[in-house]
Design a protein around this motif. Structure first.
Motif, PDB file in Angstrom:
ATOM      1  N   UNK A  44       0.833  -1.201   0.000  1.00  0.00           N
ATOM      2  CA  UNK A  44       0.000   0.000   0.000  1.00  0.00           C
ATOM      3  C   UNK A  44       0.869   1.253   0.000  1.00  0.00           C
ATOM      4  N   UNK A  45       1.930   1.253   0.787  1.00  0.00           N
ATOM      5  CA  UNK A  45       2.854   2.388   0.801  1.00  0.00           C
ATOM      6  C   UNK A  45       3.509   2.609  -0.553  1.00  0.00           C
ATOM      7  N   UNK A  46       3.849   1.522  -1.200  1.00  0.00           N
ATOM      8  CA  UNK A  46       4.439   1.607  -2.537  1.00  0.00           C
ATOM      9  C   UNK A  46       3.454   2.225  -3.528  1.00  0.00           C
ATOM     10  N   UNK A  47       2.190   1.800  -3.449  1.00  0.00           N
ATOM     11  CA  UNK A  47       1.178   2.342  -4.354  1.00  0.00           C
ATOM     12  C   UNK A  47       0.950   3.825  -4.065  1.00  0.00           C
ATOM     13  N   UNK A  48       1.012   4.226  -2.792  1.00  0.00           N
ATOM     14  CA  UNK A  48       0.900   5.652  -2.470  1.00  0.00           C
ATOM     15  C   UNK A  48       2.022   6.433  -3.138  1.00  0.00           C
ATOM     16  N   UNK A  49       3.225   5.906  -3.083  1.00  0.00           N
ATOM     17  CA  UNK A  49       4.345   6.585  -3.748  1.00  0.00           C
ATOM     18  C   UNK A  49       4.084   6.729  -5.244  1.00  0.00           C
ATOM     19  N   UNK A  50       3.643   5.638  -5.869  1.00  0.00           N
ATOM     20  CA  UNK A  50       3.346   5.687  -7.298  1.00  0.00           C
ATOM     21  C   UNK A  50       2.219   6.677  -7.589  1.00  0.00           C
ATOM     22  N   UNK A  76     -10.228   2.715  -9.236  1.00  0.00           N
ATOM     23  CA  UNK A  76     -10.178   1.647  -8.230  1.00  0.00           C
ATOM     24  C   UNK A  76      -8.968   1.787  -7.314  1.00  0.00           C
ATOM     25  N   UNK A  77      -7.833   2.121  -7.880  1.00  0.00           N
ATOM     26  CA  UNK A  77      -6.633   2.342  -7.054  1.00  0.00           C
ATOM     27  C   UNK A  77      -6.886   3.502  -6.102  1.00  0.00           C
TER      28      UNK A  77
END
Length: 86
Positions: A44-50, A76-77
């Motif tokens: 989830x943290x990685x997706x926040x960065x992206x 959706x993300x």
């Protein structure tokens, strides 16, 4: 499991959306122990960065790139991230 259910035993629509969002973030990622060379964040943290770098679609598996509707995947993300941190 949503945080509100785990902590307070309360289940709501938010719990469903949370679970769905996390599921969406995990699709295409078979490895349960997510790791990245550039940081120590979880998935989830990685997706926040992206997301913050406007590179959210990089999380998609290459086989999904051609068969998805980009705007729907981004929505959706975004939902998954919003409900994860609400």
């Amino acid at each position: 499991m949503s945080p509100e259910y785990a902590v307070h035993g309360k289940f709501s629509v938010k719990s469903d959306v949370f679970g769905f969002g996390v599921l969406l973030l995990e699709i295409g990622n078979i490895n349960r122990r997510f790791s990245h060379l550039d940081h120590n964040h979880n998935l989830v943290g990685h997706v926040w960065l992206l997301w913050n770098e406007q590179k959210s679609l990089e999380i998609l598996h290459k086989y999904l790139e051609e068969s998805c509707i980009e705007s729907q995947v981004l929505r959706c993300i975004h939902m998954g991230l919003l409900f994860r941190h609400s």
